[in-house]
Design a protein around this motif. Sequence first.
Motif, PDB file in Angstrom:
ATOM      1  N   VAL A  41     -13.019   0.485  -6.508  1.00 13.03           N
ATOM      2  CA  VAL A  41     -11.745  -0.239  -6.558  1.00 13.03           C
ATOM      3  C   VAL A  41     -11.813  -1.526  -5.738  1.00 13.03           C
ATOM      4  O   VAL A  41     -11.269  -2.562  -6.141  1.00 13.03           O
ATOM      5  CB  VAL A  41     -10.606   0.678  -6.047  1.00 13.03           C
ATOM      6  N   MET A  42     -12.507  -1.470  -4.605  1.00 19.99           N
ATOM      7  CA  MET A  42     -12.584  -2.643  -3.730  1.00 19.99           C
ATOM      8  C   MET A  42     -13.706  -3.601  -4.114  1.00 19.99           C
ATOM      9  O   MET A  42     -13.845  -4.660  -3.515  1.00 19.99           O
ATOM     10  CB  MET A  42     -12.744  -2.196  -2.278  1.00 19.99           C
ATOM     11  N   SER A  43     -14.503  -3.222  -5.124  1.00 18.60           N
ATOM     12  CA  SER A  43     -15.631  -4.069  -5.544  1.00 18.60           C
ATOM     13  C   SER A  43     -15.355  -4.816  -6.843  1.00 18.60           C
ATOM     14  O   SER A  43     -16.194  -5.565  -7.321  1.00 18.60           O
ATOM     15  CB  SER A  43     -16.897  -3.217  -5.717  1.00 18.60           C
ATOM     16  N   ILE A  44     -14.182  -4.578  -7.421  1.00 18.29           N
ATOM     17  CA  ILE A  44     -13.804  -5.237  -8.676  1.00 18.29           C
ATOM     18  C   ILE A  44     -12.693  -6.240  -8.384  1.00 18.29           C
ATOM     19  O   ILE A  44     -11.672  -5.894  -7.784  1.00 18.29           O
ATOM     20  CB  ILE A  44     -13.338  -4.208  -9.732  1.00 18.29           C
ATOM     21  N   ASN A  45     -12.884  -7.476  -8.784  1.00 19.35           N
ATOM     22  CA  ASN A  45     -11.906  -8.521  -8.528  1.00 19.35           C
ATOM     23  C   ASN A  45     -10.831  -8.464  -9.610  1.00 19.35           C
ATOM     24  O   ASN A  45     -11.067  -8.832 -10.758  1.00 19.35           O
ATOM     25  CB  ASN A  45     -12.585  -9.891  -8.522  1.00 19.35           C
ATOM     26  N   GLY A  46      -9.660  -7.972  -9.226  1.00 21.05           N
ATOM     27  CA  GLY A  46      -8.583  -7.885 -10.205  1.00 21.05           C
ATOM     28  C   GLY A  46      -7.474  -6.962  -9.754  1.00 21.05           C
ATOM     29  O   GLY A  46      -7.518  -6.378  -8.675  1.00 21.05           O
ATOM     30  N   GLU A  47      -6.468  -6.842 -10.604  1.00 20.30           N
ATOM     31  CA  GLU A  47      -5.320  -5.985 -10.332  1.00 20.30           C
ATOM     32  C   GLU A  47      -5.585  -4.583 -10.900  1.00 20.30           C
ATOM     33  O   GLU A  47      -6.662  -4.309 -11.429  1.00 20.30           O
ATOM     34  CB  GLU A  47      -4.065  -6.603 -10.967  1.00 20.30           C
ATOM     35  N   PHE A  48      -4.567  -3.727 -10.818  1.00 25.32           N
ATOM     36  CA  PHE A  48      -4.717  -2.337 -11.273  1.00 25.32           C
ATOM     37  C   PHE A  48      -5.237  -2.251 -12.712  1.00 25.32           C
ATOM     38  O   PHE A  48      -6.180  -1.521 -13.001  1.00 25.32           O
ATOM     39  CB  PHE A  48      -3.372  -1.607 -11.181  1.00 25.32           C
ATOM     40  N   GLN A  49      -4.602  -3.007 -13.618  1.00 29.04           N
ATOM     41  CA  GLN A  49      -4.988  -2.897 -15.020  1.00 29.04           C
ATOM     42  C   GLN A  49      -6.397  -3.442 -15.269  1.00 29.04           C
ATOM     43  O   GLN A  49      -7.114  -2.946 -16.129  1.00 29.04           O
ATOM     44  CB  GLN A  49      -3.980  -3.606 -15.936  1.00 29.04           C
ATOM     45  N   ASP A  50      -6.806  -4.446 -14.501  1.00 27.51           N
ATOM     46  CA  ASP A  50      -8.170  -4.975 -14.640  1.00 27.51           C
ATOM     47  C   ASP A  50      -9.193  -3.885 -14.330  1.00 27.51           C
ATOM     48  O   ASP A  50     -10.199  -3.738 -15.031  1.00 27.51           O
ATOM     49  CB  ASP A  50      -8.389  -6.163 -13.686  1.00 27.51           C
ATOM     50  N   PHE A  64       4.377   3.173 -15.074  1.00 31.16           N
ATOM     51  CA  PHE A  64       3.541   3.497 -13.914  1.00 31.16           C
ATOM     52  C   PHE A  64       2.975   2.222 -13.278  1.00 31.16           C
ATOM     53  O   PHE A  64       2.870   2.130 -12.061  1.00 31.16           O
ATOM     54  CB  PHE A  64       2.409   4.448 -14.324  1.00 31.16           C
ATOM     55  N   LEU A  65       2.658   1.242 -14.122  1.00 28.22           N
ATOM     56  CA  LEU A  65       2.145  -0.033 -13.616  1.00 28.22           C
ATOM     57  C   LEU A  65       3.202  -0.716 -12.738  1.00 28.22           C
ATOM     58  O   LEU A  65       2.892  -1.236 -11.666  1.00 28.22           O
ATOM     59  CB  LEU A  65       1.744  -0.938 -14.780  1.00 28.22           C
ATOM     60  N   ILE A  66       4.452  -0.676 -13.198  1.00 28.94           N
ATOM     61  CA  ILE A  66       5.558  -1.247 -12.420  1.00 28.94           C
ATOM     62  C   ILE A  66       5.696  -0.520 -11.081  1.00 28.94           C
ATOM     63  O   ILE A  66       5.889  -1.138 -10.023  1.00 28.94           O
ATOM     64  CB  ILE A  66       6.881  -1.174 -13.223  1.00 28.94           C
ATOM     65  N   LEU A  68       3.313   1.088  -9.451  1.00 33.85           N
ATOM     66  CA  LEU A  68       2.181   0.715  -8.593  1.00 33.85           C
ATOM     67  C   LEU A  68       2.403  -0.648  -7.941  1.00 33.85           C
ATOM     68  O   LEU A  68       2.151  -0.832  -6.752  1.00 33.85           O
ATOM     69  CB  LEU A  68       0.875   0.703  -9.405  1.00 33.85           C
ATOM     70  N   HIS A  69       2.872  -1.602  -8.726  1.00 33.36           N
ATOM     71  CA  HIS A  69       3.107  -2.949  -8.191  1.00 33.36           C
ATOM     72  C   HIS A  69       4.228  -2.948  -7.146  1.00 33.36           C
ATOM     73  O   HIS A  69       4.156  -3.675  -6.148  1.00 33.36           O
ATOM     74  CB  HIS A  69       3.417  -3.931  -9.319  1.00 33.36           C
ATOM     75  N   LYS A  70       5.237  -2.118  -7.372  1.00 30.42           N
ATOM     76  CA  LYS A  70       6.328  -2.001  -6.403  1.00 30.42           C
ATOM     77  C   LYS A  70       5.791  -1.447  -5.084  1.00 30.42           C
ATOM     78  O   LYS A  70       6.106  -1.955  -4.002  1.00 30.42           O
ATOM     79  CB  LYS A  70       7.418  -1.089  -6.977  1.00 30.42           C
ATOM     80  N   ASP A  71       4.968  -0.406  -5.188  1.00 27.10           N
ATOM     81  CA  ASP A  71       4.357   0.181  -3.990  1.00 27.10           C
ATOM     82  C   ASP A  71       3.450  -0.836  -3.282  1.00 27.10           C
ATOM     83  O   ASP A  71       3.428  -0.916  -2.049  1.00 27.10           O
ATOM     84  CB  ASP A  71       3.528   1.417  -4.359  1.00 27.10           C
ATOM     85  N   LEU A  72       2.698  -1.594  -4.080  1.00 34.91           N
ATOM     86  CA  LEU A  72       1.787  -2.586  -3.519  1.00 34.91           C
ATOM     87  C   LEU A  72       2.557  -3.649  -2.736  1.00 34.91           C
ATOM     88  O   LEU A  72       2.188  -3.999  -1.607  1.00 34.91           O
ATOM     89  CB  LEU A  72       0.966  -3.239  -4.632  1.00 34.91           C
ATOM     90  N   GLN A  73       3.618  -4.179  -3.341  1.00 31.04           N
ATOM     91  CA  GLN A  73       4.412  -5.213  -2.658  1.00 31.04           C
ATOM     92  C   GLN A  73       5.037  -4.671  -1.385  1.00 31.04           C
ATOM     93  O   GLN A  73       5.114  -5.373  -0.365  1.00 31.04           O
ATOM     94  CB  GLN A  73       5.491  -5.764  -3.603  1.00 31.04           C
ATOM     95  N   ALA A  74       5.461  -3.415  -1.424  1.00 32.97           N
ATOM     96  CA  ALA A  74       6.044  -2.792  -0.233  1.00 32.97           C
ATOM     97  C   ALA A  74       4.992  -2.655   0.867  1.00 32.97           C
ATOM     98  O   ALA A  74       5.289  -2.868   2.052  1.00 32.97           O
ATOM     99  CB  ALA A  74       6.630  -1.430  -0.591  1.00 32.97           C
TER     100      ALA A  74
END
Length: 200
Positions: free
Chosen positions: A49-58, A71-73, A75-81
């Motif tokens: 996960v830390m070796s791939i340049n991109g977001e969750f869907q990438d 679920f993507l929404i 994840l992004h909500k959790d990430l921003q928090a």
Amino acid sequence: MSNTPIKVIAFDVFGTLAKIKQKISPYKKFIQWLHTQGHTPQASDAVMVMSINGEFQDIATHLGYHIPQAFLIELHKDLQAELAQIELFTDSLPTLKRLRENGYKIVLCSNSATPYGMYISSLIKEIDLYAWSYEVHACKPDPKIYKYIIDQLNCQPNEVLFVGDTPLADVQGPTNFGMSAKLIDRKNGQTLDDVLMDFL
């Protein structure tokens, strides 16, 4: 000032220069979801996960999966928090500034997922090199990430001091590569001044 040949000081980020006050761990939730989709759990999942340049869907696309929109929404909500929970230690920016004024080149070297590196880059700007795992496609203690530092800055391993809070990634890995290293223990109140007194 030190008499050593140190010209570059490389810093780990989380636990060294910055902290996450309250962890929400969206990437752990993401990895758990991958397992429910049939991805075989592996010890190297976090490294991937830390070796791939991109977001969750990438990352999901890289592995052949599609994340449902709801679920993507989430994840992004959790990430921003969680990003909002990041703060620098009070001595981080002043210490980096003093080191640069003393002629040292400064590197940030971190095992981080892309959004965390981008966020930290917005907080810590006056440095010579970012060595993010997702850009190098390797995580500490993989020698590839330390080699990236000396290649980019055209220096020798023995000219680099590595400072971090994790023995394997920030001390053993760099010293095996030929760098010097110092461990910082923020949990017990140790400061950058304590660790870097010879260089400030």
